[in-house]
Motif scaffolding. Structure first.
Motif, PDB file in Angstrom:
ATOM      1  N   MET A 116      -9.721  12.833  -1.944  1.00  0.00           N
ATOM      2  CA  MET A 116      -9.691  11.378  -1.821  1.00  0.00           C
ATOM      3  C   MET A 116     -10.273  10.944  -0.480  1.00  0.00           C
ATOM      4  O   MET A 116     -10.178  11.675   0.508  1.00  0.00           O
ATOM      5  CB  MET A 116      -8.259  10.866  -1.941  1.00  0.00           C
ATOM      6  CG  MET A 116      -7.733  10.933  -3.374  1.00  0.00           C
ATOM      7  SD  MET A 116      -6.149  10.045  -3.561  1.00  0.00           S
ATOM      8  CE  MET A 116      -5.074  11.172  -2.688  1.00  0.00           C
ATOM      9  N   ALA A 117     -10.837   9.743  -0.478  1.00  0.00           N
ATOM     10  CA  ALA A 117     -11.283   9.148   0.786  1.00  0.00           C
ATOM     11  C   ALA A 117     -10.079   8.512   1.478  1.00  0.00           C
ATOM     12  O   ALA A 117      -9.112   8.126   0.808  1.00  0.00           O
ATOM     13  CB  ALA A 117     -12.352   8.101   0.514  1.00  0.00           C
TER      14      ALA A 117
ATOM     15  N   HIS B 232       0.805  -1.223   0.000  1.00  0.00           N
ATOM     16  CA  HIS B 232       0.000   0.000   0.000  1.00  0.00           C
ATOM     17  C   HIS B 232       0.837   1.272   0.000  1.00  0.00           C
ATOM     18  O   HIS B 232       0.305   2.364   0.180  1.00  0.00           O
ATOM     19  CB  HIS B 232      -0.953  -0.008   1.198  1.00  0.00           C
ATOM     20  CG  HIS B 232      -1.985  -1.092   1.106  1.00  0.00           C
ATOM     21  ND1 HIS B 232      -1.835  -2.299   1.724  1.00  0.00           N
ATOM     22  CD2 HIS B 232      -3.174  -1.146   0.438  1.00  0.00           C
ATOM     23  CE1 HIS B 232      -2.888  -3.063   1.456  1.00  0.00           C
ATOM     24  NE2 HIS B 232      -3.708  -2.391   0.683  1.00  0.00           N
TER      25      HIS B 232
ATOM     26  N   TRP C  31      -5.040   2.262  -2.042  1.00  0.00           N
ATOM     27  CA  TRP C  31      -5.542   1.271  -3.010  1.00  0.00           C
ATOM     28  C   TRP C  31      -4.950   1.525  -4.387  1.00  0.00           C
ATOM     29  O   TRP C  31      -4.694   0.577  -5.138  1.00  0.00           O
ATOM     30  CB  TRP C  31      -7.070   1.280  -3.105  1.00  0.00           C
ATOM     31  CG  TRP C  31      -7.758   1.318  -1.783  1.00  0.00           C
ATOM     32  CD1 TRP C  31      -8.738   2.188  -1.389  1.00  0.00           C
ATOM     33  CD2 TRP C  31      -7.518   0.479  -0.651  1.00  0.00           C
ATOM     34  NE1 TRP C  31      -9.102   1.945  -0.097  1.00  0.00           N
ATOM     35  CE2 TRP C  31      -8.367   0.905   0.385  1.00  0.00           C
ATOM     36  CE3 TRP C  31      -6.655  -0.585  -0.410  1.00  0.00           C
ATOM     37  CZ2 TRP C  31      -8.392   0.306   1.640  1.00  0.00           C
ATOM     38  CZ3 TRP C  31      -6.662  -1.187   0.833  1.00  0.00           C
ATOM     39  CH2 TRP C  31      -7.518  -0.748   1.837  1.00  0.00           C
ATOM     40  N   ALA C  32      -4.732   2.803  -4.710  1.00  0.00           N
ATOM     41  CA  ALA C  32      -4.146   3.125  -6.018  1.00  0.00           C
ATOM     42  C   ALA C  32      -2.720   2.573  -6.093  1.00  0.00           C
ATOM     43  O   ALA C  32      -2.333   1.974  -7.099  1.00  0.00           O
ATOM     44  CB  ALA C  32      -4.167   4.637  -6.245  1.00  0.00           C
TER      45      ALA C  32
ATOM     46  N   ARG D 245     -16.028  11.579  -2.700  1.00  0.00           N
ATOM     47  CA  ARG D 245     -15.113  11.571  -3.860  1.00  0.00           C
ATOM     48  C   ARG D 245     -15.542  12.567  -4.928  1.00  0.00           C
ATOM     49  O   ARG D 245     -14.722  13.012  -5.729  1.00  0.00           O
ATOM     50  CB  ARG D 245     -15.020  10.158  -4.443  1.00  0.00           C
ATOM     51  CG  ARG D 245     -14.357   9.175  -3.486  1.00  0.00           C
ATOM     52  CD  ARG D 245     -14.053   7.838  -4.150  1.00  0.00           C
ATOM     53  NE  ARG D 245     -13.445   6.920  -3.182  1.00  0.00           N
ATOM     54  CZ  ARG D 245     -14.029   5.805  -2.722  1.00  0.00           C
ATOM     55  NH1 ARG D 245     -15.239   5.470  -3.147  1.00  0.00           N
ATOM     56  NH2 ARG D 245     -13.395   5.034  -1.859  1.00  0.00           N
TER      57      ARG D 245
ATOM     58  N   LEU E 225     -19.194   7.778   0.632  1.00  0.00           N
ATOM     59  CA  LEU E 225     -17.953   7.737  -0.149  1.00  0.00           C
ATOM     60  C   LEU E 225     -18.134   8.349  -1.532  1.00  0.00           C
ATOM     61  O   LEU E 225     -17.258   9.068  -2.021  1.00  0.00           O
ATOM     62  CB  LEU E 225     -17.444   6.296  -0.240  1.00  0.00           C
ATOM     63  CG  LEU E 225     -16.803   5.807   1.062  1.00  0.00           C
ATOM     64  CD1 LEU E 225     -16.594   4.300   1.040  1.00  0.00           C
ATOM     65  CD2 LEU E 225     -15.468   6.521   1.291  1.00  0.00           C
TER      66      LEU E 225
ATOM     67  N   TRP F  62     -12.890   1.723   3.859  1.00  0.00           N
ATOM     68  CA  TRP F  62     -12.490   3.063   4.284  1.00  0.00           C
ATOM     69  C   TRP F  62     -11.368   2.825   5.295  1.00  0.00           C
ATOM     70  O   TRP F  62     -11.524   2.012   6.207  1.00  0.00           O
ATOM     71  CB  TRP F  62     -13.706   3.716   4.950  1.00  0.00           C
ATOM     72  CG  TRP F  62     -13.538   5.117   5.435  1.00  0.00           C
ATOM     73  CD1 TRP F  62     -13.950   6.255   4.795  1.00  0.00           C
ATOM     74  CD2 TRP F  62     -12.970   5.554   6.677  1.00  0.00           C
ATOM     75  NE1 TRP F  62     -13.659   7.346   5.561  1.00  0.00           N
ATOM     76  CE2 TRP F  62     -13.051   6.952   6.710  1.00  0.00           C
ATOM     77  CE3 TRP F  62     -12.378   4.891   7.760  1.00  0.00           C
ATOM     78  CZ2 TRP F  62     -12.581   7.705   7.788  1.00  0.00           C
ATOM     79  CZ3 TRP F  62     -11.903   5.633   8.828  1.00  0.00           C
ATOM     80  CH2 TRP F  62     -12.012   7.032   8.834  1.00  0.00           C
TER      81      TRP F  62
ATOM     82  N   GLU G 295     -16.226  -2.894  -2.233  1.00  0.00           N
ATOM     83  CA  GLU G 295     -15.129  -1.967  -2.471  1.00  0.00           C
ATOM     84  C   GLU G 295     -14.035  -2.195  -1.443  1.00  0.00           C
ATOM     85  O   GLU G 295     -14.251  -2.870  -0.448  1.00  0.00           O
ATOM     86  CB  GLU G 295     -15.630  -0.534  -2.231  1.00  0.00           C
ATOM     87  CG  GLU G 295     -16.233   0.130  -3.422  1.00  0.00           C
ATOM     88  CD  GLU G 295     -16.239   1.634  -3.191  1.00  0.00           C
ATOM     89  OE1 GLU G 295     -15.292   2.313  -3.577  1.00  0.00           O
ATOM     90  OE2 GLU G 295     -17.214   2.126  -2.578  1.00  0.00           O
ATOM     91  N   ASN G 296     -12.895  -1.563  -1.665  1.00  0.00           N
ATOM     92  CA  ASN G 296     -11.886  -1.548  -0.619  1.00  0.00           C
ATOM     93  C   ASN G 296     -12.442  -0.805   0.584  1.00  0.00           C
ATOM     94  O   ASN G 296     -13.239   0.121   0.433  1.00  0.00           O
ATOM     95  CB  ASN G 296     -10.629  -0.852  -1.134  1.00  0.00           C
ATOM     96  CG  ASN G 296      -9.814  -1.770  -2.033  1.00  0.00           C
ATOM     97  OD1 ASN G 296      -9.552  -2.912  -1.690  1.00  0.00           O
ATOM     98  ND2 ASN G 296      -9.448  -1.273  -3.190  1.00  0.00           N
TER      99      ASN G 296
ATOM    100  N   ASP H 234      -7.847   5.749  -0.244  1.00  0.00           N
ATOM    101  CA  ASP H 234      -7.839   5.772  -1.712  1.00  0.00           C
ATOM    102  C   ASP H 234      -6.426   5.795  -2.292  1.00  0.00           C
ATOM    103  O   ASP H 234      -6.131   5.122  -3.288  1.00  0.00           O
ATOM    104  CB  ASP H 234      -8.608   6.993  -2.239  1.00  0.00           C
ATOM    105  CG  ASP H 234     -10.113   6.774  -2.203  1.00  0.00           C
ATOM    106  OD1 ASP H 234     -10.557   5.674  -1.808  1.00  0.00           O
ATOM    107  OD2 ASP H 234     -10.854   7.711  -2.568  1.00  0.00           O
ATOM    108  N   ARG H 235      -5.551   6.583  -1.665  1.00  0.00           N
ATOM    109  CA  ARG H 235      -4.170   6.643  -2.135  1.00  0.00           C
ATOM    110  C   ARG H 235      -3.533   5.254  -2.032  1.00  0.00           C
ATOM    111  O   ARG H 235      -2.844   4.783  -2.934  1.00  0.00           O
ATOM    112  CB  ARG H 235      -3.368   7.655  -1.304  1.00  0.00           C
ATOM    113  CG  ARG H 235      -2.006   8.012  -1.873  1.00  0.00           C
ATOM    114  CD  ARG H 235      -1.219   8.921  -0.915  1.00  0.00           C
ATOM    115  NE  ARG H 235      -0.956   8.280   0.370  1.00  0.00           N
ATOM    116  CZ  ARG H 235       0.014   7.395   0.597  1.00  0.00           C
ATOM    117  NH1 ARG H 235       0.829   7.043  -0.381  1.00  0.00           N
ATOM    118  NH2 ARG H 235       0.173   6.856   1.792  1.00  0.00           N
TER     119      ARG H 235
END
Lengths: 355, 355
Positions: B313-314, B46, B320-321, B302, B298, B178, B175-176, B317-318
């Motif tokens: 970003m939530a 991550h 998961w990217a 977003r 969410l 929070w 989803e991934n 989010d960074r």
């Protein structure tokens, strides 16, 4: 007489009695008068004046308008082991939060931990007032709520979260509790309004203009910044914790869906949620070890080397100092609140609190 | 070949296998190898590289030195309703934290909420790794720990709290999760060391000189500042929440009593505590309402207006990217870690992870 009426100190007991009598006179039940007064007096006694007796006219307006239920029937609508959901029947928020915390304390006494999600509540005043109830009974208390939008997201340019407070209180034997009561923004919007009226510059990184860029010009501030400045993603995420527990876990309104506290509509309930949690230390460890741990932590903290001309304080220390002073000297009611109190006194035929 | 070895990307699976094999080869049991590797790979996957595979040589040193128990017998020493105390028998910290979180999840499944105080543990890596376990199973997870002192108090001039992390993860259906995983200082001390080696200026209000005054000169920074800058009393109090739950509720060491992570002594257990908590949303509200609440929260977050040239970003989010990228491309191991890995590969006769 060298003092004008607005500069005179009023004993806390007189303010307490005035709040109770006005709330009762407007037709709210005794439980509402008691809870709302206790929460406001927690704020006023501890110097959290933004969440003190200045809220009385607001609560009266909401009770008279129908936003708040004058005789709510609070009831537990779901329970599962150590958790419950409390439907507050649109009670004044402090009645809902005190009731929820009492249930959380009872659950924690039975299960070591207990949590209550509160539905159909409203503005509850200072979050610390409810956490401290747990601490006074020997437990660690947590209180969360969300509120109407005032705070931008990190890198955001519009209001999103409320100031979403988090309050934690931990018992410290023979002493006042350890007490954190924080907004997840750096400052409350009241502070911006105060600086605006005083023509003062705001601290850096606390408020932003309409495009989301931080400004120290209070008259240009359109929203608050999340706690943390450059690291505001942390403050925004802490607001998110309060949002998830208070609004999503209760099925109540997200901050951006909540009608503004200040109206214009005072007739419709605001559909707010809150969340309280209590932890019983003795369920984990013998009480004496816990108490000695808290004592050593606080002693070492208070004796920690301060920077030049500063003083290191534990969370809550400032509040207890103000409380000791105000217990002795009373408190000076601000001019705006005094005018509102005079109006309430006339309307409900309740004597003004005497200095 | 245009790339040197140190610049080549290594697939995550190869790094995972290398960590497991080295930890096993040093004599630690399979549970330790599995937990330590999973936590480090959470960090590396991550983009939380400070808490990723660079910790492998550190954990090996602690396992070989005797600070960590290679074959710990973790056991529940007290239980009361929905809470337990887990004695981790000086296990590597991730094994202790995963074990504790699994128990918290089981308790929450039975009681709606569950908490585990963990005794005799050690450095556990990225706190988010354990909270996310709860979220993956549909619960809200909280992880706290304290650590050796690096952070001054608000208005303080000496190290007091550790960077005391707080991690919260909430499930978001399909989803991934929070995910908030934050130090209660603005930055970790690693960041200061990095800026020192690069000769770069630090951001404002993140580190202080020996007298507790903030400095942007990394070479002059002696301690970290609590999150919040001028409002650092909030960051310091959040560190206190982690301290009370992790150290006081467990009877373990306060931050200022914990031996330094970096030694010189790697033989004695550090006597650390941690605290994990899980909340089962379905115990409060029907699952569908909760899931729809998270989704709407969410989506709205977003889509919130960003400030110019920024992106909102939530929390998570960074991460998961980065994970999506690293799942595909692997990760470049930093030169210091690569040298350490080569040493470990030789010592334990384990093949280097192949690019």
């Amino acid at each position: 007489m060298s003092q004008t009426k607005s500069q005179m100190s009023v004993p806390l007991a007189a303010l307490d009695e005035f709040c109770r009598r006005v709330i009762s006179a407007c037709g709210a039940n005794e439980a509402t008068a008691d809870a709302a007064t206790r929460a406001m007096m927690h704020g006023t006694r501890h110097g959290v004046d933004s969440h003190g007796i200045r809220l009385l006219p607001h609560y009266i307006q909401a009770l008279e308008g129908g936003r708040l239920n004058k005789a709510p029937q609070l009831r537990t609508v779901t329970n599962f082991g150590a958790v419950e959901t409390l439907d507050a029947d649109n009670a004044q928020g402090a009645l809902a939060a005190y009731t929820g915390m009492q249930r959380a304390i009872a659950l924690a006494s039975a299960f070591g931990i207990g949590a209550v999600a509160i539905r159909n509540t409203s503005h509850f005043g200072p979050a610390g007032a409810f956490s401290i109830e747990a601490a006074r009974q020997g437990l660690i208390g947590f209180t969360f709520c969300n509120s109407d939008s005032f705070v931008r997201l990190h890198d955001g340019a519009e209001k999103f979260h409320g100031t979403n407070p988090i309050a934690v209180a931990a018992p410290s034997s023979g002493e006042n509790p350890w007490l954190l009561d924080m907004a997840t923004s750096a400052v409350p919007f009241n502070r911006v309004l105060l600086y605006r009226s005083l023509g003062k510059h705001l601290p850096a990184a606390v408020a932003s203009d309409a495009r989301g860029f931080d400004t120290q010009d209070a008259s240009n501030a359109q929203m608050l910044a999340p706690l943390g400045g450059e690291f505001g993603f942390k403050g925004a995420a802490l607001a998110g914790v309060a949002e998830i527990l208070s609004a999503i876990l209760t099925g109540m309104k997200l901050s951006f869906d909540i009608a503004p506290m200040q109206g214009p509509d005072f007739s419709a309930p605001r559909g707010m949620g809150a969340f309280v949690l209590a932890i019983k230390p003795d369920a984990f460890i013998d009480r004496d070890t816990f108490d000695r741990g808290m004592a050593r932590y606080l002693e070492t903290l208070r004796a920690s080397q301060p920077r030049e001309s500063c003083r290191v304080m534990a969370p809550g220390d400032r509040e207890w100092a103000v409380a000791a002073l105000r217990d002795k000297l009373g408190v000076t009611v601000d001019p705006v609140t005094l005018v509102a109190f005079e109006r309430l006194a006339r309307r409900y035929a309740v004597p003004m609190p005497s200095p």
